[in-house]
Design an enzyme around this catalytic site. Structure first.
Site, PDB file in Angstrom:
ATOM      1  N   GLU A 195       0.860  -1.173   0.000  1.00 41.89           N
ATOM      2  CA  GLU A 195       0.000   0.000   0.000  1.00 41.89           C
ATOM      3  C   GLU A 195       0.899   1.227   0.000  1.00 41.89           C
ATOM      4  O   GLU A 195       1.816   1.311   0.838  1.00 41.89           O
ATOM      5  CB  GLU A 195      -0.911   0.006   1.228  1.00 41.89           C
ATOM      6  CG  GLU A 195      -1.867   1.186   1.241  1.00 41.89           C
ATOM      7  CD  GLU A 195      -2.746   1.235   2.473  1.00 41.89           C
ATOM      8  OE1 GLU A 195      -3.476   2.234   2.633  1.00 41.89           O
ATOM      9  OE2 GLU A 195      -2.687   0.292   3.297  1.00 41.89           O
ATOM     10  N   ARG A 237       6.574 -13.314   9.234  1.00 39.18           N
ATOM     11  CA  ARG A 237       7.211 -12.067   8.860  1.00 39.18           C
ATOM     12  C   ARG A 237       8.608 -11.990   9.457  1.00 39.18           C
ATOM     13  O   ARG A 237       8.946 -12.715  10.392  1.00 39.18           O
ATOM     14  CB  ARG A 237       6.377 -10.872   9.338  1.00 39.18           C
ATOM     15  CG  ARG A 237       6.259 -10.791  10.847  1.00 39.18           C
ATOM     16  CD  ARG A 237       5.313  -9.678  11.281  1.00 39.18           C
ATOM     17  NE  ARG A 237       5.832  -8.373  10.881  1.00 39.18           N
ATOM     18  CZ  ARG A 237       5.130  -7.261  11.000  1.00 39.18           C
ATOM     19  NH1 ARG A 237       3.883  -7.298  11.480  1.00 39.18           N
ATOM     20  NH2 ARG A 237       5.651  -6.106  10.652  1.00 39.18           N
ATOM     21  N   LYS A 294       4.609   1.298  10.344  1.00 38.15           N
ATOM     22  CA  LYS A 294       4.597   2.509   9.523  1.00 38.15           C
ATOM     23  C   LYS A 294       4.168   3.720  10.336  1.00 38.15           C
ATOM     24  O   LYS A 294       4.686   4.826  10.138  1.00 38.15           O
ATOM     25  CB  LYS A 294       3.664   2.326   8.321  1.00 38.15           C
ATOM     26  CG  LYS A 294       4.228   1.464   7.212  1.00 38.15           C
ATOM     27  CD  LYS A 294       3.271   1.418   6.033  1.00 38.15           C
ATOM     28  CE  LYS A 294       3.801   0.552   4.902  1.00 38.15           C
ATOM     29  NZ  LYS A 294       2.857   0.485   3.771  1.00 38.15           N
TER      30      LYS A 294
END
Length: 586
Positions: free
Chosen positions: A45, A287, A297
């Site tokens: 994104e 991850r 973020k």
């Protein structure tokens, strides 16, 4: 002892995804005319800069496609106009290319450029949403956000059906079209999926009538003001995968509970004739969790906006832009990704694994150079004033084909402050003065002469400001008789008149805590005050020709890079990439 040359080679890192792909290739699970049998995608994104965790996803997706002759798409899931910017799109494209991958597939089938945007599919996404409404699988909910959240229940309490769940198909369709036409304010209505009649009792919260469209009167960086309703990520993502004929939709473990909706949505739309079988399948892997960093973020943006760091490309950040500016190499990052493997078990990897991989990559290819970071003047009293003797050193000790570099030996030199000790400790073999009638220490100036310490000067505050030595003219390195001088100390130096004065930035880990934001901790409490130290250093003169992003090993200090932003022709600024070995205190 075994004669097998590979008997001591480390075992390959685990990668369960490779096993899945190999099995699918063997069975022809994704054989389709005109398409590769392996198509993956990296779908960020564009609401921030990529970080080291994304590097693992990039390596996993693009690496699988590369290794099995397939292709990998770069797709921007740009469905949230309030947080997305073209700046982030550009930075992501730049970072993926820098890491060594691209989306221009040159295979025998399906060749071409495979850069995509979810916003390109807004028309099709809307059409499919109307289909879900018409078949009774979606409805417009007019509850407030608070009521919707309360009625959703929790992991131990079933949810409650919305009072608007029984609206007719005609009413839902009209409301949805009016939403699209801009007749309602943000938050007045949402479109929700109706998966089963008792979906609100599902133990999986993601199956309790998930929202698939919301109203947002916001300007989109690509579609402008064409839309005022935008699809949710969980709705957009599987459809985008199917439209692009993705075979293996790879994501991290936090999306495991989202997979049932992924599968339901694609199966439902395939029934409606939108897609052919086989539709994409989702697979989850653990991850990358590295110690001493944060990858949220939100928190990265907070540090940028609060001025804790100097922008998204600050070399202290784990963003890919920051790692690039720090001097980390794409090859080193890929090596770290390979070594950490691909598993379904969450765990933590020490930041030193990344640093070690970067060192391993740089050691065989970084040219050597001398830098004095904390300078102390060395005066060679018996060397002729105004003369200079040329000294030589290999550009790289293991690559003679790279040739030699030269630098002058002069009366005044710079050495490191730590190379002189007024009162030596046991085992100290660098410069020490004459003591109790004994001569001062003898030390070899690397690539130059053997010298003997004769004294030192102090300023009015008692600080040592110069060390005096005499040199032995027949001791020059590489000349006959030089080996007759047996000394234990061998130190680096640069000529005072010839040295390049430069700014050198000594970067270290941004946090002092292994997991600075774990367990609800305030990560800002663990900021490392020593994460950046700026020094005025003196470098061997040839470094004036260093170009931006050129990397060197500064002998005895570590690996350094000419800063890609602040370096100017003839005036490089250097960033420390990593020290020569891991010295971080655990």
């Amino acid at each position: 002892m075994s004669n097998d040359k590979n008997s001591t080679a480390p075992a390959p890192a685990p990668n369960f995804l490779r096993n899945i792909v190999e099995s699918d290739l063997a069975t022809g699970a994704h054989d389709r005319p005109g398409l590769p049998s392996v198509i993956t995608r990296f779908p960020p994104e564009p609401n921030g800069y990529l970080h080291v965790g994304h590097a693992k996803s990039i390596y996993t997706n693009f690496g699988l496609a590369r290794d099995f002759g397939g292709r990998c798409h770069l797709r921007f899931d740009d469905t949230n106009p309030e947080k997305e910017e073209q700046e982030y799109v550009d930075s992501i494209i730049d970072s993926v290319r820098w890491l060594g991958f691209d989306w221009d597939y040159k295979g025998p089938v399906g060749a071409g450029n495979h850069l995509y945007y979810a916003s390109d599919y807004f028309g099709k996404l809307y059409e499919m949403a109307e289909y879900l409404i018409k078949t009774g699988r979606a409805y417009v909910d007019s509850q407030s956000a608070a009521d919707m959240s309360a009625n959703r229940g929790n992991f131990s309490t079933p949810g409650t059906n919305s009072p608007f769940r029984t609206r007719s198909v005609e009413e839902n369709l009209q409301l949805f079209r009016d939403m699209k036409a801009g007749k309602y304010k943000d938050g007045e209505h949402v479109l929700r999926a109706k998966i089963t009649e008792d979906a609100m009792s599902s133990p999986n919260m993601n199956m309790r009538d998930p929202a698939i469209y919301r109203i947002r009167h916001a300007h989109h960086h690509r579609t402008g003001d064409d839309w005022c309703i935008y699809p949710m990520y969980d709705y957009t993502h599987p459809i985008s995968d199917a439209l692009e004929n993705i075979t293996h939709s790879i994501c991290t473990l936090e999306f495991q509970d989202h997979r049932p909706f992924y599968d339901w949505l694609l199966a439902t739309l395939a029934e409606g004739g939108f897609f052919e079988q086989p539709v994409p399948k989702q697979y989850e892997f653990a991850r990358l969790n590295l110690t001493y960093i944060v990858t949220s973020k939100r928190k990265l943006r907070q540090m940028v906006e609060e001025g804790i760091v100097d922008g998204w490309d600050d070399p202290r950040l784990p963003t890919m832009a920051g790692m690039r500016r720090r001097g980390f190499t794409p090859e080193g990052i890929q090596l770290m990704c390979e070594r950490t493997g691909v598993t379904k078990s969450d765990g933590w990897i020490d930041f030193g694994v990344l640093e070690g991989a970067v060192r391993e990559d740089l050691d065989p290819k970084a040219p050597r150079a001398i830098a004095v970071l904390r300078p102390l003047k060395l005066i060679v009293d018996n060397f002729p004033e105004g003369e200079a003797h040329e000294c030589t050193s290999p550009v790289h000790p293991h690559h003679p084909e790279l040739g030699h570099r030269t630098f002058p030996f002069t009366k005044e030199l710079w050495i490191e402050e730590e190379d002189f000790m007024e009162v030596p400790t046991k085992g100290y073999f660098r410069f020490t003065p004459p003591i109790d009638g004994n001569p001062g220490s003898r030390v070899r100036l690397k690539y130059g002469y053997v010298v003997e310490c004769t004294g030192y000067d102090k300023d009015e505050n008692g600080k040592v400001i110069a060390v005096h030595v005499n040199y032995f003219p027949d001791s020059k390195s590489g000349t006959p008789g030089a080996d007759n001088y047996k000394v234990k100390g061998n130190i680096t130096w640069v000529s005072v008149p010839a040295a390049l004065e430069a700014e050198v930035r000594l970067y270290d880990r941004l946090f002092t805590e292994e997991k600075p934001d774990a367990g609800g901790k305030d990560f800002k409490e663990f900021l490392n005050p020593k994460a950046l130290e700026v020094v005025k250093a003196y470098l061997e003169p040839g470094l004036k020709d260093a170009v931006a992003e050129q990397r060197f090993q500064f002998e005895r200090h570590g690996y350094y890079v000419a800063d890609r932003v602040d370096s100017q022709p003839g005036r490089p600024v250097f960033n420390r990439i990593v020290t020569l070995k891991d010295s971080w205190a655990k």
